[in-house]
Motif scaffolding. Structure first.
Motif, PDB file in Angstrom:
ATOM      1  N   ASN A   1     -46.846  69.378  43.729  1.00  0.00           N
ATOM      2  CA  ASN A   1     -47.459  69.884  42.448  1.00  0.00           C
ATOM      3  C   ASN A   1     -46.591  69.766  41.153  1.00  0.00           C
ATOM      4  N   THR A   2     -45.289  69.546  41.348  1.00  0.00           N
ATOM      5  CA  THR A   2     -44.504  69.090  40.168  1.00  0.00           C
ATOM      6  C   THR A   2     -44.415  67.871  39.551  1.00  0.00           C
ATOM      7  N   TRP A   3     -45.136  66.751  40.428  1.00  0.00           N
ATOM      8  CA  TRP A   3     -45.143  65.629  39.996  1.00  0.00           C
ATOM      9  C   TRP A   3     -46.130  65.294  39.013  1.00  0.00           C
ATOM     10  N   ARG A   4     -45.691  64.379  38.157  1.00  0.00           N
ATOM     11  CA  ARG A   4     -46.413  64.080  36.673  1.00  0.00           C
ATOM     12  C   ARG A   4     -47.722  63.724  37.095  1.00  0.00           C
ATOM     13  N   SER A   5     -47.982  62.725  38.069  1.00  0.00           N
ATOM     14  CA  SER A   5     -49.285  62.149  38.434  1.00  0.00           C
ATOM     15  C   SER A   5     -50.187  63.237  38.977  1.00  0.00           C
ATOM     16  N   VAL A   6     -49.511  64.616  39.633  1.00  0.00           N
ATOM     17  CA  VAL A   6     -50.375  65.305  40.242  1.00  0.00           C
ATOM     18  C   VAL A   6     -50.656  66.594  39.158  1.00  0.00           C
ATOM     19  N   ALA A   7     -49.521  66.947  38.448  1.00  0.00           N
ATOM     20  CA  ALA A   7     -49.851  68.122  37.729  1.00  0.00           C
ATOM     21  C   ALA A   7     -50.532  67.944  36.201  1.00  0.00           C
ATOM     22  N   LYS A   8     -50.443  66.739  35.900  1.00  0.00           N
ATOM     23  CA  LYS A   8     -51.264  66.231  34.644  1.00  0.00           C
ATOM     24  C   LYS A   8     -50.588  66.625  33.318  1.00  0.00           C
ATOM     25  N   ASN A   9     -49.802  67.850  33.369  1.00  0.00           N
ATOM     26  CA  ASN A   9     -49.027  68.290  32.238  1.00  0.00           C
ATOM     27  C   ASN A   9     -47.869  69.369  32.753  1.00  0.00           C
ATOM     28  N   TYR A  10     -47.092  69.718  31.773  1.00  0.00           N
ATOM     29  CA  TYR A  10     -45.864  70.409  31.948  1.00  0.00           C
ATOM     30  C   TYR A  10     -46.214  71.897  32.320  1.00  0.00           C
ATOM     31  N   LEU A  11     -47.163  72.359  31.728  1.00  0.00           N
ATOM     32  CA  LEU A  11     -47.386  73.732  31.915  1.00  0.00           C
ATOM     33  C   LEU A  11     -47.741  73.935  33.366  1.00  0.00           C
ATOM     34  N   LYS A  12     -48.429  73.318  33.834  1.00  0.00           N
ATOM     35  CA  LYS A  12     -48.680  73.326  35.312  1.00  0.00           C
ATOM     36  C   LYS A  12     -47.406  73.113  36.410  1.00  0.00           C
ATOM     37  N   VAL A  13     -46.479  72.431  35.758  1.00  0.00           N
ATOM     38  CA  VAL A  13     -45.466  72.279  36.511  1.00  0.00           C
ATOM     39  C   VAL A  13     -44.667  73.360  36.580  1.00  0.00           C
ATOM     40  N   THR A  14     -44.456  74.191  35.434  1.00  0.00           N
ATOM     41  CA  THR A  14     -43.632  75.221  35.291  1.00  0.00           C
ATOM     42  C   THR A  14     -44.295  76.539  36.075  1.00  0.00           C
ATOM     43  N   GLN A  15     -45.392  76.344  36.205  1.00  0.00           N
ATOM     44  CA  GLN A  15     -46.097  77.285  37.052  1.00  0.00           C
ATOM     45  C   GLN A  15     -46.006  77.063  38.430  1.00  0.00           C
ATOM     46  N   ALA A  16     -45.996  75.802  39.070  1.00  0.00           N
ATOM     47  CA  ALA A  16     -45.802  75.426  40.340  1.00  0.00           C
ATOM     48  C   ALA A  16     -44.329  75.890  40.787  1.00  0.00           C
ATOM     49  N   LEU A  17     -43.474  75.620  39.824  1.00  0.00           N
ATOM     50  CA  LEU A  17     -41.948  75.947  40.121  1.00  0.00           C
ATOM     51  C   LEU A  17     -41.606  77.539  40.646  1.00  0.00           C
ATOM     52  N   THR A  18     -42.592  78.349  39.839  1.00  0.00           N
ATOM     53  CA  THR A  18     -42.472  79.801  40.303  1.00  0.00           C
ATOM     54  C   THR A  18     -42.912  80.159  41.586  1.00  0.00           C
ATOM     55  N   GLY A  19     -42.220  80.660  42.527  1.00  0.00           N
ATOM     56  CA  GLY A  19     -42.393  80.925  43.599  1.00  0.00           C
ATOM     57  C   GLY A  19     -42.094  79.753  44.746  1.00  0.00           C
ATOM     58  N   SER A  20     -41.698  78.607  44.332  1.00  0.00           N
ATOM     59  CA  SER A  20     -41.301  77.475  45.043  1.00  0.00           C
ATOM     60  C   SER A  20     -39.927  77.065  45.078  1.00  0.00           C
ATOM     61  N   TYR A  21     -39.444  77.269  43.670  1.00  0.00           N
ATOM     62  CA  TYR A  21     -37.923  76.977  43.309  1.00  0.00           C
ATOM     63  C   TYR A  21     -37.324  78.200  43.112  1.00  0.00           C
ATOM     64  N   ALA A  22     -37.939  79.240  42.700  1.00  0.00           N
ATOM     65  CA  ALA A  22     -37.336  80.438  42.236  1.00  0.00           C
ATOM     66  C   ALA A  22     -38.481  81.744  42.587  1.00  0.00           C
ATOM     67  N   THR A  23     -37.955  82.601  42.917  1.00  0.00           N
ATOM     68  CA  THR A  23     -38.888  83.810  43.099  1.00  0.00           C
ATOM     69  C   THR A  23     -39.228  84.524  41.858  1.00  0.00           C
ATOM     70  N   ASP A  24     -38.179  84.493  40.994  1.00  0.00           N
ATOM     71  CA  ASP A  24     -38.409  85.282  39.642  1.00  0.00           C
ATOM     72  C   ASP A  24     -39.966  85.010  39.288  1.00  0.00           C
ATOM     73  N   SER A  25     -40.504  86.046  39.090  1.00  0.00           N
ATOM     74  CA  SER A  25     -42.127  85.857  38.827  1.00  0.00           C
ATOM     75  C   SER A  25     -42.212  85.278  37.247  1.00  0.00           C
ATOM     76  N   SER A  26     -41.358  85.548  36.447  1.00  0.00           N
ATOM     77  CA  SER A  26     -41.295  84.967  35.149  1.00  0.00           C
ATOM     78  C   SER A  26     -40.637  83.801  35.046  1.00  0.00           C
ATOM     79  N   TYR A  27     -40.345  82.812  35.949  1.00  0.00           N
ATOM     80  CA  TYR A  27     -39.544  81.886  35.795  1.00  0.00           C
ATOM     81  C   TYR A  27     -40.303  80.714  35.123  1.00  0.00           C
ATOM     82  N   GLY A  28     -41.577  80.864  35.384  1.00  0.00           N
ATOM     83  CA  GLY A  28     -42.405  79.435  34.445  1.00  0.00           C
ATOM     84  C   GLY A  28     -42.650  79.904  33.094  1.00  0.00           C
ATOM     85  N   LYS A  29     -42.681  81.368  32.886  1.00  0.00           N
ATOM     86  CA  LYS A  29     -42.654  81.565  31.265  1.00  0.00           C
ATOM     87  C   LYS A  29     -40.935  81.342  30.812  1.00  0.00           C
ATOM     88  N   LYS A  30     -40.174  81.515  31.379  1.00  0.00           N
ATOM     89  CA  LYS A  30     -38.803  81.089  30.787  1.00  0.00           C
ATOM     90  C   LYS A  30     -38.841  79.578  30.718  1.00  0.00           C
TER      91      LYS A  30
END
Length: 703
Positions: A506-535
């Motif tokens: 879900n972080t791949w460019r061809s799947v996510a389509k834009n960077y906002l969806k990538v930062t959201q996908a990394l929250t919980g998968s890369y870091a448990t910090d709930s505000s990770y994507g916002k940062k």
């Protein structure tokens, strides 16, 4: 006499013993040169760790990179081998805090290891194997923990957390593979390209009693030597459905209703709409959901269309609603598009699409309503991605310039967003100031395990799952340089983990389509910090990192145009300001006639605005304007001034340049300027978007 003789013999024996021990230490230091990374001498303010090797002062040298980067970058290890992520960073000074923030925001990572088990989340790591440091992000915009003591903060001016030990006759640095190690204060002018031929300083010899100053190591532009898996490489870069639009920081909106409407509309990207849906119906529903009101058509002409406005187009006698103006010359509208499913079959769908303003069209705008947001609107605003009010600094800009070209190349070749990669590097490494990211470790993303057999042991805190933390020693990957760290990160995202190659799909460019969806996908998968994507999204907005998601272009100086008739029609039709009238309004004579500063001053004065009589050289107007209270931006706006850093776009390497922005398009801007053809001749030039939206320029709004 006998006593004197015995004393002399004893003294000679002591000297011989000391010399022997010294030679042995030199021999040990010399043996270490076979290691491509070198042994780390980790020290605290008072003592060395047990594993440290003591060497004479003359053998300790500071080196930025491995002397043979091509050799050290060969055959990187599989990212799934012992891959775990550990957050790194350093606690920052209070003057770098975001507004109103005092909390500890250390990240907690939950990236699965190669054993297919989820490790307990971690939130800190030490600056060396004997000292534990509470960590927090420092992307040049960081928040610090109030609980962290000053002794635990890695201090780049007072502490040597790691040095490379080599013989006193250290080999010279590879001139082709390293960039110059700059001295403080950091330059605000990033390199104009990845292949800049900048000489490197030789490794200076220092005394052991002196304090070594850690500086951010330079990256290599040698991504071709990484030998990443060919299976992960792509033949075509997947386009972003935002098409170059970058979601601004929430704090940049004067009316938060603008942000709520834009974000609500962007969330609909990629969502199939009913066949009979119209743009009027879609916006009507958004207005009801967000403001509990109906649309009342009140379109009018505006010098500058505010973001979030409803955009109308004048076509003969009709005024037609086009969509929602996003800013940056983009708007959101409803179109019919062809979409392919998993089988490759295509079908026609109604979808929202980001489009750019058309040249020559007559647009009208209806400002955003001032009505209070509904409960749904307030909830949506609370979820706004770029909502953390960070403050930029020059150290972070310098760090971005160091890794941006490599990140951009890797992003284009391996289907990831470079903007997110750079933001994560900033966040996880504290802008390259954490001990894990500094030489000789260069670990920008806190990945555990080994890299080509190299690792470094550091103390880290783990979460038992109930918020209770405990300390353990963990092995982190050690890289030969930043590029290797970036490449390893790419292999992790694209290659996944052991047993789940698509873990980060879900972080791949061809799947996510834009960077906002990538930062959201990394929250919980890369870091448990709930505000990770916002940062991450806030960092991207602050430093305009989406510029590195676009294909790399040559930042040329553009084509000089002497006469208005030669201006390309797509720009000429957008020009709405009258031609310069030739009047010199600079009565003080502070700007010599014919200079670029002279034209910039007179151009805005002619249009009823003004700038200070003493703004300095053209390249200084951005910095001086900000100090004097003028609104500045990295985003081009028609009617604003543009200041070029010295040496940028053909400007003088000492003085820089300033010009007036006549028109803006997604692919570039049109400027008018003086001091090109001599005398009082005013010329024009089209500046490509990659330069116009880079950190090499600053826009100033006259008062």
């Amino acid at each position: 006499m006998k006593k004197i003789f015995i004393g002399i013999c004893g003294f000679a024996s002591c000297c011989w013993l000391i010399a022997s021990l010294s030679n042995e230490a030199v021999l040990k230091a010399g043996e270490q040169t076979n290691d491509p990374v070198g042994e780390v001498t980790v020290s605290s303010e008072s003592s060395l760790t047990d594993s440290s090797t003591v060497v004479p002062s003359e053998t300790i040298v500071w080196m930025e990179e491995n002397d043979n980067p091509n050799e050290s970058l060969a055959e990187p290890s599989n990212p799934t081998e012992s891959a775990e992520i550990e957050d790194s960073g350093m606690t920052s000074e209070s003057d770098l805090l975001p507004e109103g923030s005092t909390s500890d925001i250390s990240q907690e990572s939950t990236v699965p290891s190669s054993s297919n088990e989820l490790p307990t989340s971690s939130s800190s790591q030490s600056s060396n194997s004997s000292e534990t440091t509470t960590t927090s992000m420092n992307p040049g915009v960081t928040e610090s923990s109030p609980s962290s003591s000053s002794e635990n903060r890695p201090n780049t001016s007072t502490t040597n957390s790691s040095v490379i030990t080599t013989p006193s006759t250290a080999p010279s640095m590879n001139q082709e593979s390293s960039r110059e190690k700059e001295s403080e204060p950091p330059s605000i002018n990033p390199p104009t390209g990845a292949n800049s031929n900048v000489p490197a300083y030789p490794a200076p010899t220092v005394q052991a009693t002196e304090v070594l100053r850690q500086e951010v190591p330079a990256a290599f532009d040698t991504t071709s030597t990484l030998k990443l898996s060919e299976e992960l490489k792509i033949s075509e870069v997947a386009p972003s459905d935002l098409k170059g639009y970058e979601l601004p920081l929430l704090s940049s909106f004067s009316n938060k209703n603008q942000a709520a409407l834009i974000y609500a509309a962007i969330q609909q990207l990629g969502v199939e709409q009913s066949k009979d849906m119209t743009i009027e119906q879609l916006i009507t529903q958004l207005y009801r959901d967000l403001f509990a009101i109906e649309i009342i058509e009140q379109a009018e002409k505006a010098e500058e269309i505010p973001s979030g406005s409803l955009l109308y187009k004048q076509e003969k006698s009709d005024v037609l609603l086009q969509g929602i103006y996003l800013g940056q010359n983009y708007y959101l509208t409803l179109i019919e598009s062809e979409v392919e499913d998993d089988t490759g079959a295509s079908s026609s769908q109604q979808q929202l699409s980001v489009e750019s303003l058309e040249s020559g069209s007559d647009y009208l705008a209806q400002p955003i309503p001032t009505s209070e947001l509904t409960d749904y609107g307030k909830q949506l605003l609370a979820e706004y991605p770029a909502s953390i009010n960070f403050t930029e600094n020059e150290a972070a800009k310098k760090f971005i310039a160091t890794i941006a070209m490599d990140a951009q190349k890797l992003g284009q070749e391996y289907d990831v967003f470079a903007s997110v990669m750079i933001a994560q590097a900033l966040l996880e490494s504290g802008s390259g100031t954490s001990s894990l990211s500094l030489a000789p470790n260069y670990n920008l993303f806190g990945i555990k395990g080994t890299y080509q057999g190299q690792s470094v042991s550091m103390s880290t805190q783990e979460d038992r799952g109930n918020g209770e933390l405990y300390s353990i020693q963990s092995a982190f990957r050690r890289y030969p340089n930043y590029t290797a760290s970036l490449g390893d990160y790419v292999e992790l995202l694209r290659g996944g983990i052991s047993g789940n190659a698509n873990y980060y799909e879900n972080t791949w460019r061809s799947v996510a389509k834009n960077y906002l969806k990538v930062t959201q996908a990394l929250t919980g998968s890369y870091a448990t910090d709930s505000s990770y994507g916002k940062k991450l999204s806030s960092i991207i907005a602050l430093y305009h990192l989406t510029q590195y998601d676009r294909p790399k272009e040559t930042q040329s100086s553009g084509v000089f145009i002497k006469g208005k008739a030669e201006i390309p029609s797509e720009y000429r039709t957008l020009m709405r300001y009258p031609d310069y009238n030739g009047i010199n309004y600079n009565s003080s004579g502070s700007y010599p006639i014919g200079q670029c500063t002279w034209h910039a001053y007179n151009r805005v004065k002619q249009l009823g605005k003004s700038v200070d009589d003493y703004m300095g050289n053209g390249g200084e107007w951005g910095v001086k304007g900000k100090l004097l209270g003028y609104q500045t931006s990295q985003e081009p706006q028609a009617g604003w001034l543009i200041s070029f850093n010295p040496g940028t776009a053909g400007s003088d390497p000492r003085y820089g340049h300033v010009a007036f922005v006549e028109a803006v398009r997604p692919e570039g801007i049109l400027i008018s300027e003086g001091n090109v053809y001599g005398g009082t001749i005013i010329s024009y030039r089209v500046i490509a978007s990659d330069l116009a939206r880079s950190h090499l320029v600053t826009y100033i709004k006259a008062k």
